[in-house]
Design a protein around this motif. Structure first.
Motif, mmCIF file in Angstrom:
data_model
loop_
_atom_site.group_PDB
_atom_site.id
_atom_site.type_symbol
_atom_site.label_atom_id
_atom_site.label_comp_id
_atom_site.label_asym_id
_atom_site.label_seq_id
_atom_site.Cartn_x
_atom_site.Cartn_y
_atom_site.Cartn_z
ATOM 1 N N ARG A 42 0.852 -1.196 0.000
ATOM 2 C CA ARG A 42 0.000 0.000 0.000
ATOM 3 C C ARG A 42 0.887 1.246 0.000
ATOM 4 O O ARG A 42 1.989 1.251 0.574
ATOM 5 C CB ARG A 42 -0.902 0.031 1.250
ATOM 6 N N HIS A 43 0.372 2.291 -0.622
ATOM 7 C CA HIS A 43 1.090 3.567 -0.651
ATOM 8 C C HIS A 43 0.081 4.688 -0.541
ATOM 9 O O HIS A 43 -0.914 4.720 -1.282
ATOM 10 C CB HIS A 43 1.893 3.692 -1.954
ATOM 11 N N TRP A 44 0.300 5.578 0.406
ATOM 12 C CA TRP A 44 -0.585 6.729 0.582
ATOM 13 C C TRP A 44 0.244 8.013 0.486
ATOM 14 O O TRP A 44 1.291 8.130 1.136
ATOM 15 C CB TRP A 44 -1.238 6.723 1.961
ATOM 16 N N VAL A 45 -0.234 8.952 -0.293
ATOM 17 C CA VAL A 45 0.243 10.340 -0.210
ATOM 18 C C VAL A 45 -0.732 11.056 0.717
ATOM 19 O O VAL A 45 -1.956 10.923 0.550
ATOM 20 C CB VAL A 45 0.274 11.014 -1.597
ATOM 21 N N VAL A 46 -0.210 11.759 1.690
ATOM 22 C CA VAL A 46 -1.072 12.432 2.671
ATOM 23 C C VAL A 46 -0.719 13.909 2.736
ATOM 24 O O VAL A 46 0.391 14.326 2.405
ATOM 25 C CB VAL A 46 -0.943 11.787 4.070
ATOM 26 N N ARG A 47 -1.694 14.685 3.181
ATOM 27 C CA ARG A 47 -1.561 16.147 3.190
ATOM 28 C C ARG A 47 -0.941 16.626 4.507
ATOM 29 O O ARG A 47 -1.525 16.457 5.566
ATOM 30 C CB ARG A 47 -2.942 16.786 3.010
ATOM 31 N N PRO A 48 0.257 17.217 4.438
ATOM 32 C CA PRO A 48 0.868 17.737 5.667
ATOM 33 C C PRO A 48 0.179 19.035 6.090
ATOM 34 O O PRO A 48 -0.500 19.679 5.287
ATOM 35 C CB PRO A 48 2.322 17.983 5.257
ATOM 36 N N ARG A 49 0.378 19.399 7.336
ATOM 37 C CA ARG A 49 -0.240 20.621 7.859
ATOM 38 C C ARG A 49 0.722 21.802 7.797
ATOM 39 O O ARG A 49 0.481 22.815 8.442
ATOM 40 C CB ARG A 49 -0.719 20.368 9.287
ATOM 41 N N ARG A 50 1.817 21.631 7.078
ATOM 42 C CA ARG A 50 2.729 22.741 6.812
ATOM 43 C C ARG A 50 3.030 22.739 5.320
ATOM 44 O O ARG A 50 2.878 21.724 4.633
ATOM 45 C CB ARG A 50 4.027 22.618 7.611
ATOM 46 N N VAL A 51 3.449 23.881 4.829
ATOM 47 C CA VAL A 51 3.700 24.029 3.399
ATOM 48 C C VAL A 51 4.973 23.286 3.015
ATOM 49 O O VAL A 51 5.982 23.342 3.726
ATOM 50 C CB VAL A 51 3.837 25.529 3.040
ATOM 51 N N LEU A 52 4.912 22.575 1.889
ATOM 52 C CA LEU A 52 6.111 21.910 1.378
ATOM 53 C C LEU A 52 7.119 22.948 0.934
ATOM 54 O O LEU A 52 6.757 23.927 0.274
ATOM 55 C CB LEU A 52 5.752 21.034 0.173
ATOM 56 N N ASP A 53 8.388 22.736 1.252
ATOM 57 C CA ASP A 53 9.386 23.637 0.705
ATOM 58 C C ASP A 53 9.975 23.021 -0.566
ATOM 59 O O ASP A 53 9.795 21.839 -0.852
ATOM 60 C CB ASP A 53 10.470 23.981 1.730
ATOM 61 N N ALA A 54 10.671 23.847 -1.319
ATOM 62 C CA ALA A 54 11.162 23.414 -2.637
ATOM 63 C C ALA A 54 12.133 22.247 -2.513
ATOM 64 O O ALA A 54 12.147 21.345 -3.357
ATOM 65 C CB ALA A 54 11.835 24.591 -3.338
ATOM 66 N N GLU A 55 12.937 22.250 -1.445
ATOM 67 C CA GLU A 55 13.945 21.191 -1.301
ATOM 68 C C GLU A 55 13.299 19.832 -1.096
ATOM 69 O O GLU A 55 13.710 18.830 -1.682
ATOM 70 C CB GLU A 55 14.872 21.504 -0.129
ATOM 71 N N SER A 56 12.245 19.771 -0.280
ATOM 72 C CA SER A 56 11.600 18.478 -0.040
ATOM 73 C C SER A 56 10.861 18.008 -1.294
ATOM 74 O O SER A 56 10.833 16.813 -1.590
ATOM 75 C CB SER A 56 10.650 18.563 1.155
ATOM 76 N N VAL A 57 10.275 18.940 -2.050
ATOM 77 C CA VAL A 57 9.608 18.566 -3.303
ATOM 78 C C VAL A 57 10.619 17.961 -4.274
ATOM 79 O O VAL A 57 10.351 16.949 -4.927
ATOM 80 C CB VAL A 57 8.915 19.789 -3.944
ATOM 81 N N THR A 58 11.787 18.561 -4.344
ATOM 82 C CA THR A 58 12.826 18.051 -5.238
ATOM 83 C C THR A 58 13.255 16.642 -4.835
ATOM 84 O O THR A 58 13.467 15.770 -5.687
ATOM 85 C CB THR A 58 14.049 18.984 -5.209
ATOM 86 N N LEU A 59 13.359 16.392 -3.529
ATOM 87 C CA LEU A 59 13.858 15.094 -3.070
ATOM 88 C C LEU A 59 12.845 13.967 -3.285
ATOM 89 O O LEU A 59 13.161 12.944 -3.869
ATOM 90 C CB LEU A 59 14.241 15.178 -1.593
ATOM 91 N N HIS A 60 11.627 14.139 -2.795
ATOM 92 C CA HIS A 60 10.685 13.014 -2.877
ATOM 93 C C HIS A 60 9.725 13.120 -4.057
ATOM 94 O O HIS A 60 8.992 12.169 -4.333
ATOM 95 C CB HIS A 60 9.923 12.797 -1.575
ATOM 96 N N GLY A 61 9.723 14.255 -4.750
ATOM 97 C CA GLY A 61 8.931 14.371 -5.967
ATOM 98 C C GLY A 61 7.443 14.518 -5.749
ATOM 99 O O GLY A 61 6.665 14.465 -6.710
ATOM 100 N N ILE A 62 7.015 14.684 -4.508
ATOM 101 C CA ILE A 62 5.593 14.879 -4.215
ATOM 102 C C ILE A 62 5.307 16.384 -4.263
ATOM 103 O O ILE A 62 5.942 17.162 -3.552
ATOM 104 C CB ILE A 62 5.238 14.288 -2.837
ATOM 105 N N THR A 63 4.372 16.778 -5.105
ATOM 106 C CA THR A 63 4.177 18.190 -5.404
ATOM 107 C C THR A 63 3.081 18.806 -4.544
ATOM 108 O O THR A 63 2.305 18.112 -3.883
ATOM 109 C CB THR A 63 3.800 18.356 -6.880
ATOM 110 N N HIS A 64 2.990 20.134 -4.610
ATOM 111 C CA HIS A 64 1.950 20.850 -3.875
ATOM 112 C C HIS A 64 0.557 20.421 -4.311
ATOM 113 O O HIS A 64 -0.348 20.275 -3.484
ATOM 114 C CB HIS A 64 2.118 22.358 -4.070
ATOM 115 N N SER A 65 0.377 20.217 -5.621
ATOM 116 C CA SER A 65 -0.945 19.821 -6.103
ATOM 117 C C SER A 65 -1.311 18.416 -5.625
ATOM 118 O O SER A 65 -2.481 18.128 -5.338
ATOM 119 C CB SER A 65 -1.001 19.904 -7.630
ATOM 120 N N GLN A 66 -0.329 17.536 -5.524
ATOM 121 C CA GLN A 66 -0.615 16.179 -5.031
ATOM 122 C C GLN A 66 -1.067 16.206 -3.576
ATOM 123 O O GLN A 66 -2.025 15.530 -3.204
ATOM 124 C CB GLN A 66 0.636 15.288 -5.180
#
Length: 252
Positions: A97-121
């Protein structure tokens, strides 16, 4: 698993990554089942665990990985979770199983680059609390296999405390700790301590897998990292333990 830099103190206020081994996890789960207030958590603990003297070859396991916005569970949050049921003979990828879940803080650019999970996701994803029952069902009755238990324990405990007011405890086999037992605890002679300036062997997931001839997977994806951890444990047991090794020698 996200690696932005040096590991923070992820033991948390309640010591989620127990520095002391729990000698009897089934008894601990029985206590927690009696005291848990959340019905999902209570059911998870009530499912129980194998006894410590159970041979590894008979232990049901589940590999777990979380991707996060950083390394501090007091500030950062989980953005995805991957689980892969397994034992020493088989990895049940079809039941993963794999879940993408919504964090309660804004994603920063560095974390988006590393795991590839975007703001829209994450904007379209559920909160972790909405999938908590499914996640606990996937873990119930199984020994959790992780690579760096402080991360998974620390972040899941913090996330559950924030959402349901209770932390999460679980027995874990930590493949990183198994590598550390071999490569970080050897006693060195005085000559080596004085003159050997060679760096320590890396015990990160990809480097540990390479020592067993396992292939390199895409890093920083919760599901592929969980699969990579499952394969690593099978290789570690095949090389350094046996199917008859008691579970208590590995769990923490």
């Amino acid at each position: 698993m996200l690696h932005l830099g040096p590991l923070k103190d992820v033991q948390g206020e309640a010591g989620e990554d127990d520095v002391h081994a729990v000698p009897d996890w089934p008894a601990r789960f029985a206590e927690l089942a009696a005291s848990a207030r959340d019905a999902r958590l209570r059911a998870f603990y009530a499912a129980g665990l194998p006894a410590g003297d159970t041979p590894l070859g008979e232990v049901p396991m589940v590999a777990l990985d979380v991707e996060t916005t950083g390394l501090d569970p007091r500030r950062d949050e989980i953005v995805s979770v991957g689980v892969v049921p397994m034992d020493l003979e088989r990895i049940r990828s079809s039941a993963s199983r794999h879940w993408v879940v919504r964090p309660r803080r804004v994603l920063d650019a560095e974390s988006v680059t590393l795991h590839g999970i975007t703001h829209s996701q994450v904007a379209a994803a559920p909160d972790l609390g909405e999938v908590l029952g499914e996640l606990l069902d996937a873990l119930a009755g199984r020994i959790v296999v992780v690579h760096c238990r402080a991360i998974e324990r620390g972040f899941l405990a913090a996330a559950l405390r924030e959402r349901i007011g209770e932390a999460l405890a679980f027995a874990a086999i930590d493949t990183m700790e198994l590598e550390a037992r071999v490569h970080r605890q050897r006693k060195r002679g005085w000559w080596a301590r004085l003159f050997d300036r060679s760096p320590q062997l890396s015990i990160r997931l990809a480097d540990a897998r390479a020592r067993y001839g396992l292939p390199r997977y895409r890093p920083h994806h919760a599901l592929s990292d969980a699969l990579a951890t499952a394969e690593l444990l099978q290789a570690q047991v095949a090389h350094r333990y046996t199917v008859d090794t008691p579970l208590a020698e590995l769990w923490r």
